[in-house]
Design a protein around this motif. Structure first.
Motif, mmCIF file in Angstrom:
data_model
loop_
_atom_site.group_PDB
_atom_site.id
_atom_site.type_symbol
_atom_site.label_atom_id
_atom_site.label_comp_id
_atom_site.label_asym_id
_atom_site.label_seq_id
_atom_site.Cartn_x
_atom_site.Cartn_y
_atom_site.Cartn_z
ATOM 1 N N THR A 31 111.147 -16.922 23.513
ATOM 2 C CA THR A 31 110.116 -17.109 22.488
ATOM 3 C C THR A 31 109.080 -18.139 22.905
ATOM 4 O O THR A 31 108.349 -18.662 22.063
ATOM 5 N N SER A 32 109.003 -18.421 24.196
ATOM 6 C CA SER A 32 108.085 -19.455 24.674
ATOM 7 C C SER A 32 106.631 -19.124 24.350
ATOM 8 O O SER A 32 105.798 -20.018 24.177
ATOM 9 N N ALA A 58 109.882 -11.206 17.429
ATOM 10 C CA ALA A 58 108.883 -11.229 18.499
ATOM 11 C C ALA A 58 109.398 -11.856 19.791
ATOM 12 O O ALA A 58 108.625 -12.330 20.611
ATOM 13 N N SER A 59 110.714 -11.858 19.978
ATOM 14 C CA SER A 59 111.290 -12.396 21.216
ATOM 15 C C SER A 59 111.291 -11.331 22.305
ATOM 16 O O SER A 59 111.307 -10.129 22.026
ATOM 17 N N LEU A 60 111.309 -11.775 23.554
ATOM 18 C CA LEU A 60 111.342 -10.888 24.712
ATOM 19 C C LEU A 60 112.667 -11.023 25.449
ATOM 20 O O LEU A 60 113.168 -12.128 25.652
ATOM 21 N N ALA A 120 102.724 -10.757 17.115
ATOM 22 C CA ALA A 120 102.445 -9.616 17.980
ATOM 23 C C ALA A 120 101.244 -9.884 18.873
ATOM 24 O O ALA A 120 101.232 -9.508 20.060
ATOM 25 N N GLU A 121 100.236 -10.534 18.330
ATOM 26 C CA GLU A 121 99.052 -10.871 19.128
ATOM 27 C C GLU A 121 99.410 -11.863 20.234
ATOM 28 O O GLU A 121 98.899 -11.777 21.360
ATOM 29 N N GLN A 122 100.302 -12.804 19.922
ATOM 30 C CA GLN A 122 100.727 -13.777 20.938
ATOM 31 C C GLN A 122 101.511 -13.094 22.061
ATOM 32 O O GLN A 122 101.350 -13.414 23.238
#
Length: 401
Positions: free
Chosen positions: A397-398, A376-378, A234-236
């Motif tokens: 997920t980069s 945590a993927s966008l 989440a921080e990333q």
């Protein structure tokens, strides 16, 4: 029983909306008149930020109906607008295809009981009062102000009151036959400039203790929070979204793993988190906490049915994908209306993200099983003013590497 027989008054509501850019700076105007005398009884106008003409027109309708309701909730109301789209959709003759219009139409229908309201299309030249109010609201917005009734000049429209009073006795000009709305253009056939889309950036929550084990984790389970790995993820995400600087609002599923992810991201972006119940994960019933292999072993018949049909629900009162699709689509429509022209981060789960992508593509329900979606993927979908949607990103997920 008709409104007239209940002793209510008779009003005429004239409403209009405009957008300088479509979408662009937008505003609406509405006036309530006494149906017998044509006398203006109330005015409403507002600058609403960036929106399309259609959204502004619907907002004008809602404001006009509310102003009439404040004067007399038992009134019989005739709405007159120069928007054929709004008139035909509110009378039910045209379907409401654009997802951003549906919640607005639904809201308009709640102000008065349907039997108290009728609709009439009028030419633009007969809607000058409301049109001028809408333009005054847009002018005020350009100056960084809000429209005030004391500044209204719309009532100076000569003959407006007389025309309204005489409309019942003088037959209105016959409009050209109403054509069915054109289907939205798709792909390369669409206009080159459709204005600023509403973009939903879809973030799957960070890992929980169940994620690496690939266990069913939906709305009916233990509602786990983020694991240490999930918090790092989440921080990333927060860091990369802060660097891009495009997110204007954050909306989260009510489940703990999403809300924790959303709070970490929103804090970095300086935004608040709004919760939407429709973004929660599927309720997997008796399968909650089990692996796929365990479900296959214990409930083979139910699992086969679930894999074969979106209408099949997991064992023990779970939720079918068809049901999830309906509630996710409803939340999507509400969000598109609320955040028109903006970029919004939705922090949610595997099924809602895949469902939004599937609906944007017009893909069949079985496509849900053919998408990979990591923790945590966008992903991202852009929604345009003509009703089309464009999938811009899937399972990125980069930022985690």
């Amino acid at each position: 029983m008709s409104a007239g027989s209940r002793g209510g008054r008779r009003f005429v509501v004239e409403a209009d909306g405009g957008s300088r850019g479509n979408p662009g700076p937008a505003g609406y105007g509405a006036v309530v008149r006494d149906a017998a005398t044509g006398e203006p009884l109330a005015e409403a106008a507002e600058f609403i930020g960036t929106a399309t003409n259609n959204v502004a027109e619907y907002r004008g309708l809602i404001a006009g109906l509310r102003a009439a309701h404040a004067l007399d909730p038992d009134a019989e109301v005739q709405v007159r607008m120069d928007s054929k789209l709004v008139v035909e959709q509110m009378t039910g003759r045209w379907k409401i295809k654009h997802p951003g219009m549906r919640p607005l139409a639904a809201e308009a229908k709640t102000v008065f009981p349907p039997e108290q309201v009728s609709y009439e299309w009028i030419p633009r030249e007969r809607n000058k009062h409301a049109d001028r109010l809408a333009n005054e609201a847009m002018d005020a917005g350009k100056r960084g102000e809000q429209w005030e009734p004391s500044r209204s000049t719309a009532a100076l429209d000569v003959g407006g009151a007389a025309e309204a009073a005489g409309a019942a006795a003088v037959e209105a000009p016959v409009a050209e036959p109403l054509a069915a709305p054109r289907a939205a253009a798709v792909g390369w056939a669409a206009p080159a400039d459709l204005g600023t889309p509403t973009t939903l950036v879809l973030l799957r929550h960070g890992e929980t203790a169940l994620t690496p084990q690939k266990r069913f984790s939906g709305s009916g389970g233990t509602d786990p929070g983020l694991s240490p790995a999930g918090r790092r993820q989440a921080e990333q995400v927060a860091a990369v979204l802060a660097a891009r600087g495009t997110i204007q609002a954050v909306v989260s599923s009510p489940l703990r793993r999403c809300h924790e992810t959303a709070e970490l991201v929103a804090r970095r972006l300086g935004l608040d988190v709004r919760t939407d119940e429709g973004l929660r994960e599927t309720d997997f019933g008796a399968w909650e906490g089990l692996t796929f292999a365990e479900v296959r072993d214990r409930y083979p018949v139910d699992l086969d049915a679930w894999l074969a049909s979106p209408k099949a629900a997991p064992t023990g009162g779970g939720e079918s994908f068809a049901h999830v699709s309906r509630r996710v689509a409803l939340s999507r429509d509400k969000l598109l209306a609320r955040y028109a022209g903006r970029t919004v981060l939705l922090v949610t789960h595997v099924t809602p993200v895949k469902t939004l992508v599937r609906l944007a593509l017009g893909a069949p329900p079985e496509s849900l099983f053919r998408m990979e979606l990591s923790a945590a993927s966008l992903s991202a979908v852009a929604y345009y003013g003509d009703g089309n949607a464009s999938v811009r990103l899937l399972n990125d997920t980069s930022h985690l590497r």
